[in-house]
Design a protein around this motif. Structure first.
Motif, PDB file in Angstrom:
ATOM      1  N   ILE A   1     -81.358 -22.295  38.157  1.00 26.17           N
ATOM      2  CA  ILE A   1     -80.921 -20.841  37.842  1.00 26.17           C
ATOM      3  C   ILE A   1     -79.723 -20.503  38.205  1.00 26.17           C
ATOM      4  CG2 ILE A   1     -83.521 -19.821  38.109  1.00 26.17           C
ATOM      5  CD1 ILE A   1     -82.794 -19.369  41.086  1.00 26.17           C
ATOM      6  N   ASP A   2     -79.164 -19.728  37.711  1.00 27.15           N
ATOM      7  CA  ASP A   2     -77.693 -19.223  38.093  1.00 27.15           C
ATOM      8  C   ASP A   2     -77.584 -18.030  39.317  1.00 27.15           C
ATOM      9  OD1 ASP A   2     -78.094 -16.764  37.166  1.00 27.15           O
ATOM     10  OD2 ASP A   2     -77.021 -16.892  35.245  1.00 27.15           O
ATOM     11  N   GLU A   3     -76.505 -17.973  39.732  1.00 27.24           N
ATOM     12  CA  GLU A   3     -76.190 -17.064  41.016  1.00 27.24           C
ATOM     13  C   GLU A   3     -76.914 -15.666  40.716  1.00 27.24           C
ATOM     14  OE1 GLU A   3     -72.672 -16.560  43.740  1.00 27.24           O
ATOM     15  OE2 GLU A   3     -72.608 -14.993  42.198  1.00 27.24           O
TER      16      GLU A   3
ATOM     17  N   TRP B   1     -76.267 -14.125  52.430  1.00 29.53           N
ATOM     18  CA  TRP B   1     -76.322 -15.507  52.073  1.00 29.53           C
ATOM     19  C   TRP B   1     -75.429 -16.215  52.739  1.00 29.53           C
ATOM     20  CZ3 TRP B   1     -80.560 -18.242  51.365  1.00 29.53           C
ATOM     21  CH2 TRP B   1     -80.430 -19.424  50.571  1.00 29.53           C
ATOM     22  N   ASN B   2     -74.124 -16.133  52.692  1.00 31.01           N
ATOM     23  CA  ASN B   2     -72.973 -16.872  53.004  1.00 31.01           C
ATOM     24  C   ASN B   2     -72.831 -17.030  54.303  1.00 31.01           C
ATOM     25  OD1 ASN B   2     -72.152 -18.278  50.569  1.00 31.01           O
ATOM     26  ND2 ASN B   2     -70.971 -16.750  49.847  1.00 31.01           N
ATOM     27  N   SER B   3     -73.377 -16.100  55.201  1.00 32.39           N
ATOM     28  CA  SER B   3     -73.336 -15.920  56.468  1.00 32.39           C
ATOM     29  C   SER B   3     -73.624 -17.118  57.363  1.00 32.39           C
ATOM     30  CB  SER B   3     -73.812 -14.555  57.080  1.00 32.39           C
ATOM     31  OG  SER B   3     -75.206 -14.892  57.279  1.00 32.39           O
TER      32      SER B   3
ATOM     33  N   ASN C   1     -84.857 -20.628  46.411  1.00 31.54           N
ATOM     34  CA  ASN C   1     -83.885 -21.168  46.889  1.00 31.54           C
ATOM     35  C   ASN C   1     -83.684 -22.843  46.587  1.00 31.54           C
ATOM     36  OD1 ASN C   1     -81.824 -22.326  48.656  1.00 31.54           O
ATOM     37  ND2 ASN C   1     -83.043 -22.672  50.234  1.00 31.54           N
ATOM     38  N   LYS C   2     -84.783 -23.049  46.330  1.00 35.39           N
ATOM     39  CA  LYS C   2     -84.899 -24.526  45.891  1.00 35.39           C
ATOM     40  C   LYS C   2     -84.526 -24.869  44.255  1.00 35.39           C
ATOM     41  CE  LYS C   2     -88.137 -26.401  49.327  1.00 35.39           C
ATOM     42  NZ  LYS C   2     -89.438 -26.546  49.852  1.00 35.39           N
ATOM     43  N   LYS C   3     -84.891 -23.711  43.440  1.00 32.79           N
ATOM     44  CA  LYS C   3     -84.747 -23.802  42.014  1.00 32.79           C
ATOM     45  C   LYS C   3     -82.953 -23.718  42.152  1.00 32.79           C
ATOM     46  CE  LYS C   3     -87.139 -21.357  39.010  1.00 32.79           C
ATOM     47  NZ  LYS C   3     -87.975 -20.156  38.617  1.00 32.79           N
ATOM     48  N   TYR C   4     -82.272 -22.794  42.714  1.00 35.72           N
ATOM     49  CA  TYR C   4     -80.928 -22.688  42.854  1.00 35.72           C
ATOM     50  C   TYR C   4     -80.336 -23.817  43.209  1.00 35.72           C
ATOM     51  CZ  TYR C   4     -76.510 -20.077  43.275  1.00 35.72           C
ATOM     52  OH  TYR C   4     -75.266 -19.752  43.241  1.00 35.72           O
TER      53      TYR C   4
ATOM     54  N   LEU D   1     -67.512 -44.182  51.038  1.00 34.12           N
ATOM     55  CA  LEU D   1     -68.039 -42.867  51.508  1.00 34.12           C
ATOM     56  C   LEU D   1     -68.389 -42.202  50.365  1.00 34.12           C
ATOM     57  CD1 LEU D   1     -65.335 -41.884  54.428  1.00 34.12           C
ATOM     58  CD2 LEU D   1     -67.468 -43.265  54.713  1.00 34.12           C
ATOM     59  N   PHE D   2     -69.646 -41.413  50.636  1.00 38.18           N
ATOM     60  CA  PHE D   2     -70.144 -40.682  49.856  1.00 38.18           C
ATOM     61  C   PHE D   2     -70.879 -39.523  50.308  1.00 38.18           C
ATOM     62  CE2 PHE D   2     -70.650 -45.091  48.264  1.00 38.18           C
ATOM     63  CZ  PHE D   2     -69.995 -44.983  47.029  1.00 38.18           C
ATOM     64  N   LEU D   3     -70.796 -38.186  49.760  1.00 40.57           N
ATOM     65  CA  LEU D   3     -71.189 -36.959  50.225  1.00 40.57           C
ATOM     66  C   LEU D   3     -72.472 -36.705  49.456  1.00 40.57           C
ATOM     67  CD1 LEU D   3     -70.637 -34.721  52.472  1.00 40.57           C
ATOM     68  CD2 LEU D   3     -69.731 -33.416  50.577  1.00 40.57           C
ATOM     69  N   LEU D   4     -73.637 -36.442  50.028  1.00 41.20           N
ATOM     70  CA  LEU D   4     -74.916 -36.004  49.344  1.00 41.20           C
ATOM     71  C   LEU D   4     -75.652 -34.803  49.784  1.00 41.20           C
ATOM     72  CD1 LEU D   4     -77.160 -36.771  47.007  1.00 41.20           C
ATOM     73  CD2 LEU D   4     -78.191 -38.156  48.737  1.00 41.20           C
ATOM     74  N   SER D   5     -75.412 -33.735  49.086  1.00 39.42           N
ATOM     75  CA  SER D   5     -75.751 -32.531  50.037  1.00 39.42           C
ATOM     76  C   SER D   5     -76.633 -31.637  49.097  1.00 39.42           C
ATOM     77  CB  SER D   5     -74.451 -31.811  50.161  1.00 39.42           C
ATOM     78  OG  SER D   5     -74.656 -30.464  50.862  1.00 39.42           O
ATOM     79  N   ASN D   6     -77.842 -30.993  49.733  1.00 40.94           N
ATOM     80  CA  ASN D   6     -78.539 -29.973  49.290  1.00 40.94           C
ATOM     81  C   ASN D   6     -77.759 -28.759  49.315  1.00 40.94           C
ATOM     82  OD1 ASN D   6     -80.533 -31.816  48.761  1.00 40.94           O
ATOM     83  ND2 ASN D   6     -82.096 -31.167  50.274  1.00 40.94           N
ATOM     84  N   THR D   7     -77.143 -28.326  48.246  1.00 38.67           N
ATOM     85  CA  THR D   7     -76.457 -26.875  48.358  1.00 38.67           C
ATOM     86  C   THR D   7     -76.278 -26.314  47.114  1.00 38.67           C
ATOM     87  OG1 THR D   7     -74.580 -25.952  49.222  1.00 38.67           O
ATOM     88  CG2 THR D   7     -74.191 -27.763  47.864  1.00 38.67           C
ATOM     89  N   ASP D   8     -75.753 -25.171  47.037  1.00 40.80           N
ATOM     90  CA  ASP D   8     -75.628 -24.336  45.912  1.00 40.80           C
ATOM     91  C   ASP D   8     -74.228 -24.037  45.510  1.00 40.80           C
ATOM     92  OD1 ASP D   8     -75.263 -21.686  47.074  1.00 40.80           O
ATOM     93  OD2 ASP D   8     -77.099 -22.159  47.974  1.00 40.80           O
ATOM     94  N   ASN D   9     -74.071 -23.372  44.188  1.00 38.44           N
ATOM     95  CA  ASN D   9     -72.940 -22.873  43.955  1.00 38.44           C
ATOM     96  C   ASN D   9     -72.213 -22.001  44.661  1.00 38.44           C
ATOM     97  OD1 ASN D   9     -70.365 -23.414  41.927  1.00 38.44           O
ATOM     98  ND2 ASN D   9     -71.222 -21.007  41.197  1.00 38.44           N
TER      99      ASN D   9
END
Length: 200
Positions: A49-51, A74-76, A41-44, A98-106
């Motif tokens: 790594i890709d999806e 995963w999307n649930s 998850n952290k690598k993604y 304003l800024f958005l800084l998010s730990n997220t994935d594609n």
């Protein structure tokens, strides 16, 4: 005097349903969240790594699940994004940087944009001077470099910047770097209470 606000995304604007993701993966046969899945998850999340590689990493533990089932599970986690939060953001967008800084994935961002619709997503993104997703910048919170990346790109003064996040390790790091912080508690606090909390 606060001049800029950096917001997290999940559980600040969009609700996260952690129970749902646990339930859906159990249905597919995942009995425990393994350390290698956490590392995956952290690598993604930092775009290493890709999806496909990400989902195939899950398949090692779920040999009977196909790619679409794993992606859906995963999307649930993605819940509602109430309109009133967007309206609040639009209201303050002319008063603060304003800024958005998010730990997220594609995968999650594509799902959010599809679920809420392109118009809603565009209206949301347009409230920010810049949107930073960890998978695009290659750094995730609470790495101090994630915060420094935003500071340096926009010449922000941490003392005049409020950082809002639901995870304490992230607000702790921001506070260490000199930011004003609000460790928002999902289910108790709501981002629209920013003024009530006398934070800005």
């Amino acid at each position: 005097m606060i001049e800029a606000i950096i917001f997290d995304f999940g559980d600040v604007f969009i609700d996260l349903n952690k129970q749902a993701i646990d339930t859906e993966f159990r249905k597919l046969g995942l009995t425990a969240w393994h350390d290698d899945l956490d590392a995956l998850n952290k690598k993604y999340e930092i775009g290493k790594i890709d999806e496909l590689e990400f989902i195939q990493g899950f398949q090692k533990h779920l040999p009977n699940a196909d790619l679409a089932e794993i992606r859906a599970a995963w999307n649930s986690i993605l819940g509602d994004f109430p309109l009133y939060r967007l309206e609040f953001l639009q209201m303050i967008a002319s008063k603060y940087r304003l800024f958005l800084l998010s730990n997220t994935d594609n995968t999650h961002i594509e799902k959010f944009e599809h679920k809420e619709g392109q118009t809603f997503a565009r209206d949301f993104y347009s409230c920010f001077e810049k949107v930073y997703f960890s998978y695009e910048i290659g750094i995730r919170k609470p790495d101090e470099n994630a915060f420094k990346y935003v500071i340096n790109n926009h010449n922000l003064n941490p003392k005049k910047t409020l950082f809002v996040d639901d995870k304490k390790e992230n607000t702790d790091m921001a506070e260490k770097l000199g930011f004003q912080v609000w460790n928002l508690q999902p289910g108790i606090d709501d981002v629209v209470e920013l003024f009530d909390k006398k934070l800005i």
